[in-house]
Motif scaffolding. Structure first.
Motif, PDB file in Angstrom:
ATOM      1  N   SER A   6      74.125  68.485 -42.280  1.00  0.00           N
ATOM      2  CA  SER A   6      74.396  69.994 -41.782  1.00  0.00           C
ATOM      3  C   SER A   6      75.974  69.922 -41.140  1.00  0.00           C
ATOM      4  O   SER A   6      76.779  70.287 -40.658  1.00  0.00           O
ATOM      5  CB  SER A   6      74.670  71.620 -41.502  1.00  0.00           C
ATOM      6  OG  SER A   6      74.327  71.937 -40.146  1.00  0.00           O
ATOM      7  N   GLN A   7      76.059  68.200 -40.361  1.00  0.00           N
ATOM      8  CA  GLN A   7      77.010  68.460 -39.758  1.00  0.00           C
ATOM      9  C   GLN A   7      78.164  67.680 -40.987  1.00  0.00           C
ATOM     10  O   GLN A   7      78.554  67.655 -41.577  1.00  0.00           O
ATOM     11  CB  GLN A   7      76.224  66.743 -39.520  1.00  0.00           C
ATOM     12  CG  GLN A   7      76.512  65.474 -40.504  1.00  0.00           C
ATOM     13  CD  GLN A   7      75.681  64.090 -39.822  1.00  0.00           C
ATOM     14  OE1 GLN A   7      76.065  63.854 -38.419  1.00  0.00           O
ATOM     15  NE2 GLN A   7      75.141  63.611 -40.386  1.00  0.00           N
ATOM     16  N   ALA A   8      79.023  68.033 -39.682  1.00  0.00           N
ATOM     17  CA  ALA A   8      80.910  67.337 -40.533  1.00  0.00           C
ATOM     18  C   ALA A   8      81.258  66.410 -40.417  1.00  0.00           C
ATOM     19  O   ALA A   8      80.571  65.043 -38.724  1.00  0.00           O
ATOM     20  CB  ALA A   8      81.531  68.658 -40.059  1.00  0.00           C
ATOM     21  N   ILE A  13      87.130  67.278 -37.906  1.00  0.00           N
ATOM     22  CA  ILE A  13      87.144  68.478 -37.255  1.00  0.00           C
ATOM     23  C   ILE A  13      88.073  68.331 -36.465  1.00  0.00           C
ATOM     24  O   ILE A  13      88.755  68.447 -35.842  1.00  0.00           O
ATOM     25  CB  ILE A  13      85.939  67.856 -36.337  1.00  0.00           C
ATOM     26  CG1 ILE A  13      84.310  68.313 -37.280  1.00  0.00           C
ATOM     27  CG2 ILE A  13      86.037  69.406 -35.313  1.00  0.00           C
ATOM     28  CD1 ILE A  13      83.344  68.088 -36.492  1.00  0.00           C
ATOM     29  N   ALA A  14      88.546  66.898 -35.848  1.00  0.00           N
ATOM     30  CA  ALA A  14      89.275  66.294 -35.386  1.00  0.00           C
ATOM     31  C   ALA A  14      91.226  66.220 -35.806  1.00  0.00           C
ATOM     32  O   ALA A  14      91.859  66.489 -35.458  1.00  0.00           O
ATOM     33  CB  ALA A  14      89.219  64.747 -35.212  1.00  0.00           C
ATOM     34  N   GLN A  15      90.929  66.512 -37.607  1.00  0.00           N
ATOM     35  CA  GLN A  15      91.987  66.274 -37.810  1.00  0.00           C
ATOM     36  C   GLN A  15      92.436  68.037 -38.651  1.00  0.00           C
ATOM     37  O   GLN A  15      93.628  68.547 -39.407  1.00  0.00           O
ATOM     38  CB  GLN A  15      92.408  65.297 -38.798  1.00  0.00           C
ATOM     39  CG  GLN A  15      92.806  64.318 -38.283  1.00  0.00           C
ATOM     40  CD  GLN A  15      92.575  63.106 -39.727  1.00  0.00           C
ATOM     41  OE1 GLN A  15      92.810  63.098 -40.863  1.00  0.00           O
ATOM     42  NE2 GLN A  15      92.910  61.903 -39.206  1.00  0.00           N
ATOM     43  N   GLY A  16      91.420  68.513 -38.473  1.00  0.00           N
ATOM     44  CA  GLY A  16      91.267  70.132 -38.728  1.00  0.00           C
ATOM     45  C   GLY A  16      91.727  70.210 -40.960  1.00  0.00           C
ATOM     46  O   GLY A  16      92.064  71.039 -41.447  1.00  0.00           O
ATOM     47  N   TRP A  17      90.705  69.929 -41.535  1.00  0.00           N
ATOM     48  CA  TRP A  17      91.178  69.620 -43.195  1.00  0.00           C
ATOM     49  C   TRP A  17      90.879  71.230 -43.240  1.00  0.00           C
ATOM     50  O   TRP A  17      89.820  71.437 -42.837  1.00  0.00           O
ATOM     51  CB  TRP A  17      90.086  68.322 -43.530  1.00  0.00           C
ATOM     52  CG  TRP A  17      89.968  67.321 -43.171  1.00  0.00           C
ATOM     53  CD1 TRP A  17      90.997  66.494 -42.187  1.00  0.00           C
ATOM     54  CD2 TRP A  17      89.622  66.052 -43.774  1.00  0.00           C
ATOM     55  NE1 TRP A  17      91.028  65.161 -42.634  1.00  0.00           N
ATOM     56  CE2 TRP A  17      90.109  64.704 -43.062  1.00  0.00           C
ATOM     57  CE3 TRP A  17      88.042  65.685 -44.129  1.00  0.00           C
ATOM     58  CZ2 TRP A  17      88.737  63.398 -43.071  1.00  0.00           C
ATOM     59  CZ3 TRP A  17      87.696  64.382 -44.742  1.00  0.00           C
ATOM     60  CH2 TRP A  17      88.348  63.773 -43.809  1.00  0.00           C
TER      61      TRP A  17
END
Length: 254
Positions: A6-8, A13-17
């Motif tokens: 389940s990890q992204a 996360i940093a670039q808000g895909w």
């Protein structure tokens, strides 16, 4: 993946895909029907807005993409039911023109916010298919179908943000296609049919196929000329209804 499914992706996360869509679809249709003639005419407008926040890296500069598109189209369909050589005969003629305009722009993805422009352009598509089909009843329950379709398509891209790496990527391609079909329908009952047909399909490339970002040190938008794809298909199946049940089952080979 095995340790934590389940990890992204940390960059996601940093670039808000993300993708944000909005749609608007308006359509109208006029139908006139008699025992011998059926006439249908319609028009539609389909509007889309997209903001896609995606990967930005030194080797892939697609970043944040924003575009909107307006698709206008119509259809004209005429069905005539008359006898031919003393047999029941149904002729269908139709035309379905469509045109789409799609301005787009890409930006650097700075922690989910737009930065400097990395690409900008405007694409347009035209599709004009026309078709003719004849269904002749050679027996009370058996009919033979023959059909043809002619298609004109145009794809046009205007590069309004020319990069030093790839140069002006503006391009235009025109395509002409022709499809044919031959088939038969046997009416087992008023509600149930068995059918088979052999047909040719033809599909020109879309703007998404033609215009895309390259990967590498000089990542930028590139127009890659492509040719249409086509295939021959054989279909055998049945459709019908019984009481509350309806079905359509077919086996297709290409």
């Amino acid at each position: 993946m095995e340790n934590d499914p389940s990890q992204a992706n940390p960059l996601a996360i940093a670039q808000g895909w993300n993708k944000e869509w909005s749609y608007l679809h308006l359509a109208d249709k006029l139908s006139i029907r008699t025992e011998e003639i059926q006439f249908d005419a319609g028009a539609f407008w389909f509007h889309r807005d997209l903001e896609k926040r995606g990967l930005l890296s030194p080797d892939f500069r697609e970043g944040i993409e924003e575009f909107y598109s307006d698709n206008f189209g119509g259809n004209l369909n005429v069905v005539s039911r008359h006898e031919l050589f003393g047999k029941q005969n149904i002729v269908t003629i139709g035309l379905s023109p469509q045109i789409e305009d799609e301005p787009s722009q890409n930006y650097k993805n700075i922690f989910g916010h737009p930065g400097a422009t990395t690409a900008r352009g405007e694409g347009s598509s035209i599709n004009v298919p026309a078709f003719l089909e004849d269904q002749l009843y050679v027996a009370p329950r058996l009919s033979i179908l023959a059909g043809a379709q002619a298609i004109f398509a145009e794809r046009h891209f205007q590069d309004t943000f020319v990069s030093d790496a790839e140069g002006n990527q503006s391009n235009r391609q025109n395509f002409w296609g022709f499809n044919s079909k031959l088939g038969a329908i046997y009416e087992i009952s008023r509600q149930t049919q068995a059918f088979m047909n052999v047909s040719r399909s033809w599909q020109p490339p879309s703007l998404d196929n033609l215009v895309d970002f390259t990967e590498g040190t000089n990542s930028s938008v590139v127009y890659t000329p492509l040719q249409p794809q086509h295939a021959w298909s054989i279909e055998v199946g049945t459709r019908g209804e019984y009481s509350r049940f309806q079905w359509e089952l077919s086996l297709v080979g290409s």
